[in-house]
Design an enzyme around this catalytic site. Structure first.
Site, PDB file in Angstrom:
ATOM      1  N   CYS A 111      -4.960  -2.295  -7.748  1.00 51.41           N
ATOM      2  CA  CYS A 111      -4.372  -2.218  -9.087  1.00 51.41           C
ATOM      3  C   CYS A 111      -2.865  -2.268  -8.985  1.00 51.41           C
ATOM      4  O   CYS A 111      -2.259  -1.563  -8.191  1.00 51.41           O
ATOM      5  CB  CYS A 111      -4.806  -0.939  -9.783  1.00 51.41           C
ATOM      6  SG  CYS A 111      -4.125  -0.750 -11.422  1.00 51.41           S
ATOM      7  N   GLY A 112      -2.237  -3.079  -9.829  1.00 50.09           N
ATOM      8  CA  GLY A 112      -0.788  -3.207  -9.772  1.00 50.09           C
ATOM      9  C   GLY A 112      -0.074  -2.730 -11.007  1.00 50.09           C
ATOM     10  O   GLY A 112       1.126  -2.910 -11.129  1.00 50.09           O
TER      11      GLY A 112
END
Length: 263
Positions: A111-112
């Site tokens: 996840c960014g």
């Protein structure tokens, strides 16, 4: 009362434990990496434990925490009981910028965008300052395919780990300039961006190829570092395509083995 003698039952085998199955050793490494700036924690990410200076620099640049590698005086890496600590020592004027865009994050490698303060911050994009005179040098389809085909040989010759994501920068003749790998696709790109920034590499003289699908956050990171072309080995999301078109980023993706241009 009579004592009864119990005769052993014939044909009954003694109870035995099932044979132990051999357990395999994991080949992919993942650690917690805390990134701080002037001693103030900015993010905790899960990443592979190699090239952490590149990772911290690339992450800070691609997330807009700093504007340039010239803002950084030093990068200090030291081990922690639960992972690694990377501290960027930056110029004093950067402190005000950090107050404008706070980020406290405990993010998994996949996840960014975890922990951003608002939807507006998550959707923010860095537009080219000079959109009218910008000269876009695109790689040909043949060059992109040549770079893709060279990637497995590159990873094998450099001792890369199968299963990690790889982000590589090629020039317009498909010659490798730099590459980094990580268990997470965002972290692999951040490591590459940090490496390119350290090398003062002109990002308009080539393209980035990354072994993953393309999402909005990868486009946002690429745009902040003024990349002109991004190639991914899997199809993009609709938001990634929209963001790439808004930032004038050329986006090529492989879908079912075929190279397609989306922006």
């Amino acid at each position: 009362m009579h004592n009864l003698a119990i005769a052993p039952l014939s044909g009954i085998l003694p109870i035995t434990e099932p044979p132990k199955q051999k357990l395999h050793q994991a080949q992919l490494f993942e650690v917690a990496v805390s990134i701080s700036i002037n001693g103030i924690s900015q993010a905790v990410m899960m990443a592979s434990p190699e090239h952490l200076k590149d990772f911290a620099l690339g992450f800070s640049l691609s997330e807009g925490l700093i504007n340039s590698c010239n803002d950084v005086l030093d990068i200090i890496v030291h081990s922690h009981q639960c992972g690694w600590q990377v501290d960027l020592q930056v110029l004093a004027r950067v402190q005000h910028q950090l107050k404008q865009r706070r980020r406290t994050m405990a993010g998994p490698s996949g996840c960014g965008l975890c922990g951003l303060d608002s939807i507006e911050a998550a959707m923010s994009l860095n537009f080219p300052q000079d959109q009218t005179t910008k000269t876009l040098k695109l790689p040909s389809e043949q060059v992109i395919i040549q770079a893709k085909d060279a990637l497995p040989r590159l990873l094998k010759s450099s001792g890369g780990t199968r299963g990690n994501h790889c982000a590589a920068f090629f020039d317009l003749s498909a010659h490798i300039v730099a590459f980094r790998e990580d268990v997470g696709r965002h972290s692999a790109l951040d490591k590459l961006l940090g490496c390119l920034s350290n090398k003062k590499q002109a990002t308009n003289e080539g393209f980035v190829l990354i072994t993953s699908r393309c999402s909005h956050d990868l486009i946002a990171k690429a745009a902040r570092l003024s990349l002109t072309t991004l190639v991914t080995l899997a199809q993009p999301t609709d938001l990634a395509v929209s963001s790439a078109r808004k930032t004038q980023l050329a986006l090529f993706c492989f879908q079912h083995g075929q190279l397609k241009r989306y922006a």
